[in-house]
Design an enzyme around this catalytic site. Structure first.
Site, PDB file in Angstrom:
ATOM      1  N   ASP A 301     -35.184  38.820  -3.028  1.00 32.80           N
ATOM      2  CA  ASP A 301     -34.621  38.894  -2.729  1.00 32.80           C
ATOM      3  C   ASP A 301     -33.721  40.658  -4.115  1.00 32.80           C
ATOM      4  O   ASP A 301     -32.330  41.049  -3.581  1.00 32.80           O
ATOM      5  CB  ASP A 301     -32.730  38.585  -2.479  1.00 32.80           C
ATOM      6  CG  ASP A 301     -32.351  39.346  -1.461  1.00 32.80           C
ATOM      7  OD1 ASP A 301     -32.426  40.515  -0.130  1.00 32.80           O
ATOM      8  OD2 ASP A 301     -30.662  39.202  -1.270  1.00 32.80           O
ATOM      9  N   HIS A 606     -20.667  29.891   7.155  1.00 35.90           N
ATOM     10  CA  HIS A 606     -19.291  29.450   7.212  1.00 35.90           C
ATOM     11  C   HIS A 606     -19.219  28.395   5.707  1.00 35.90           C
ATOM     12  O   HIS A 606     -18.603  28.178   5.264  1.00 35.90           O
ATOM     13  CB  HIS A 606     -19.364  28.436   8.129  1.00 35.90           C
ATOM     14  CG  HIS A 606     -19.302  28.469   8.954  1.00 35.90           C
ATOM     15  ND1 HIS A 606     -18.174  29.143   9.777  1.00 35.90           N
ATOM     16  CD2 HIS A 606     -20.226  28.816  10.586  1.00 35.90           C
ATOM     17  CE1 HIS A 606     -18.198  28.968  11.680  1.00 35.90           C
ATOM     18  NE2 HIS A 606     -19.325  29.034  11.857  1.00 35.90           N
TER      19      HIS A 606
HETATM   20 CA    CA Z   1     -31.399  41.655   1.447  1.00 39.66          CA
END
Ligand code: CA
Length: 672
Positions: A301, A606
């Site tokens: 990422d 959450h």
């Molecule tokens: Ca991303």
């Protein structure tokens, strides 16, 4: 003849200059996105006199990430769910409001909260990209809709918009988000007056059995293997862009792969262009010019969507027109923006995945810890980045770039059973494990987690000064000619430092975490500093333990400061206390099952280990009535808040196990 023409032209230039120096007309102040203001009514000598001038409460208390635009005394800014506000920049009085009525379920299609990073303003129009994927042009005077276009190519996928539109060659350019869910990235340019599409550039190739949309995608497709297009491939342009009118180049920052794990999207490897790349396009046609890939074959990422700054600096004795970025992967890059040539790539935070960047090949040298496919690896930086979307600033006086960096590690663990269950849910290929739940390990993890404001010398490739911060996910940065750097903090304050030395000179409380970047403007000889306050965003949702350590929750406001102002905020609402808890009757195996299912489906919103981040419901605080209807609530969802239905994804038995786990975590909290 010439003399007659020159005089009015010169006068006009003066007007434009003075206007630009007191307004904040573009997202990054100027098209170069330096976020450096020449205003110096507030300086390192008088900043101690800065006080709250006015505050404006937003409609929704969620992550607040916008940079306000100020033009002719009017402030245009946005809050959660893409609501646009036009305020009197001197008083904070509302002039008009535009609520695009985004269906709240889109919050669950956004990885990182229902945020919006602001508007663009051009020739009497205000442009906003909405969370549900529309680009809307509003009258700057009235807020009435002038045109509205759908920017989304496939509404069965989780496309969203959170970024601010940019202006390039007189057009409005916007990308989108969604790479955690499984989408194909692209940017589109629209005519400012009509909304007619001018061009579109796809960042990753589609199905190769169909014609490629541009010649460069045929080349890019050679860097992919398998059937990546079924997953979308990723490469969303969800935040950063910069435009250079001199060369007419538009620079776009391209995001991570869909799914994150390369082995799943491109099983036989490959660089997977143009993931995690800076790409230069011709601004009038959208044609490819050059690219630089920061993280070839990204599996972490490691987006290159982070803020990009254009500057002209002397590099190795030569004046260079550069573009600079500190993407998530931990290296600070300086490139020649005309050619794409790599000039510098040095670590600005610790990195476990690569030791250095080879300056001959321009590629990172990966370490053995890069490959987490066979065994889990604790990875630095984390998917939250060594630096995320929070904008940096470049001060031409100090010639330093100020980076709102952060340090936190993340356990990268592949999900061996990965398949795309629903294109509207997270599909990263990563098994989310959460944090350790014993207090000792939790404390140890928190001790190694923090933020750092770094003053970076882009020529020398090193930090000149650092401010160590207790918590990660602090605000973006503003630099000014008053030898000042402003930054908001996760734990709830706005701080001013001297730009040359990093000495703290002033701070003001904000009652909520600040993640947005401050900005500044002047009206009638007074300088104002504004920041959008409101905790949330990626770490605000999932990072409950961190948010709790910082003691923050979301109270979304516009805060504006000026010298000698004495306004005060209304008292903050009291922190909630735990309700009477249900007894823990379920066996440990049920709680463990609940822990696993919770982290697969629930933790991204959450909070990891069921600790809420102060933005949306902390499930440990459910009362007896809410616990009684828990299974039905999870099955049906709550449309009004954006909670989706999990009826077809999680069995009633597993939902009950989640409830048992949450109850256990509530008991853990009570024991504290
Ligand atoms: Ca991303």
């Amino acid at each position: 003849m010439k003399r007659f023409l020159l005089l009015p032209l010169f006068a006009l230039m003066l007007v434009v200059q003075s206007k630009e120096s007191s307004d904040w007309p573009y997202h990054g102040l100027t098209l170069s996105e330096q976020r450096y203001s020449t205003l110096k009514l507030i300086t390192d000598a008088n900043v101690g006199r800065l006080g709250l001038a006015w505050h404006y409460k937003l409609d929704v208390d969620r992550g607040t990430e916008a940079t306000p635009i100020v033009v002719d005394g009017v402030m245009y800014t946005t809050g959660a769910f893409s609501i646009v506000y036009a305020l009197d920049a001197r008083t904070g009085k509302l002039i008009w409001k535009y609520d695009p009525q985004v269906p709240r379920l889109f919050a669950s299609r956004a990885c990182c909260d229902a945020v919006n990073r602001g508007v663009a303003v051009l020739d009497g129009r205000v442009f906003v990209g909405t969370l549900d994927g529309y680009l809307v042009a509003l009258s700057a005077k009235t807020g009435k809709v002038e045109w509205k276009v759908d920017t989304i190519i496939d509404r069965s996928r989780a496309y969203t918009i959170t970024g601010a539109p940019r202006i390039a060659a007189g057009r409005i350019v916007i990308g989108n988000g969604g790479a955690e869910f499984g989408v194909r990235g692209y940017v589109t340019a629209y005519e400012a007056t009509t909304g007619k599409q001018a061009w579109r550039f796809f960042t990753v190739p589609g199905d190769p059995s169909k014609p490629f949309e541009s010649p460069v995608l045929a080349q890019a497709a050679k860097t992919w293997t398998g059937e990546w297009w079924k997953y979308g491939g990723g490469g969303t342009v969800w935040d950063s862009m910069a435009y250079d009118p001199q060369t007419n180049l538009l620079f776009i920052g391209v995001g991570n792969g869909s799914p994150w794990v390369r082995k799943y999207r491109s099983p036989d490897g490959g660089d997977n262009l143009f993931l995690s790349s800076i790409v230069a396009l011709k601004a009038n046609t959208g044609e490819y010019v050059w690219h630089y890939q920061t993280t070839p074959g990204d599996s972490w990422d490691f987006t290159a969507t982070q803020h990009m700054i254009l500057a002209d600096i002397v590099f190795s004795g030569r004046e260079r027109r550069v573009i600079m970025q500190a993407p998530k992967n931990g290296f600070f890059y300086v490139l020649d923006r005309v050619t794409g040539e790599l000039l510098s790539a040095e670590k600005y935070v610790a990195t476990s995945w690569a030791t250095r960047v080879d300056m001959k090949t321009g590629r990172p040298v990966e370490s053995p810890d890069a490959d987490y496919f066979k065994e889990p690896k604790l990875t630095l930086p984390s998917p939250y980045g060594g630096h995320n979307w929070q904008p940096m600033a470049y001060h031409p006086g100090t010639q330093l770039v100020y980076i709102p960096a952060q340090e936190l590690a993340f356990p990268m663990i592949t999900d061996p059973k990965f398949k795309m269950t629903s294109p509207l849910l997270w599909n990263t290929g990563i098994a989310v494990a959460g944090l350790p739940e014993d207090k000792q390990t939790e404390a140890a993890v928190l001790a190694q987690t923090g933020g750092r404001l770094i003053a970076w010398d882009p020529v020398e490739g090193r930090a000149v000064w650092n401010v160590q911060e207790d918590h990660p996910f602090n605000g973006g940065v503003l630099a000014t000619a008053g030898n000042l750097v402003f930054q908001g903090r996760a734990e709830g304050k706005l701080v001013a430092y001297s730009a040359d030395k990093g000495t703290q000179l002033w701070e003001a409380p904000s009652q909520t975490g600040i993640i947005a970047p401050p900005m500044t403007y002047a009206i009638s000889g007074e300088q104002y500093v504004t920041v959008m306050a409101g905790w949330g965003g990626a770490l605000g949702l999932v990072g409950g333990t961190i948010a709790n350590a910082a003691g923050v929750r979301s109270i979304s406001r516009v805060l504006t400061f000026k010298l000698d102002a004495k306004e005060v905020l209304p008292p903050a609402p009291a922190q909630p206390s735990l309700p009477e808890l249900a007894e823990m009757t379920e066996p440990a195996a049920t709680i463990d099952r609940g822990r696993a299912v919770f982290h697969q489906y629930c933790s991204a919103c959450h909070g990891a280990t069921a600790v809420g981040g102060g933005v949306i419901a902390d499930l440990r605080y459910l009362n007896a009535r809410q616990r009684n209807v828990f299974v039905e609530t999870v099955q049906n969802g709550i449309a009004a808040t954006g909670m989706p239905s999990f009826a077809n994804l999680i069995s009633a038995e597993d939902i009950a196990a989640i409830r048992a786990y949450i109850n256990k975590r509530a008991h853990d909290a009570k024991g504290k």
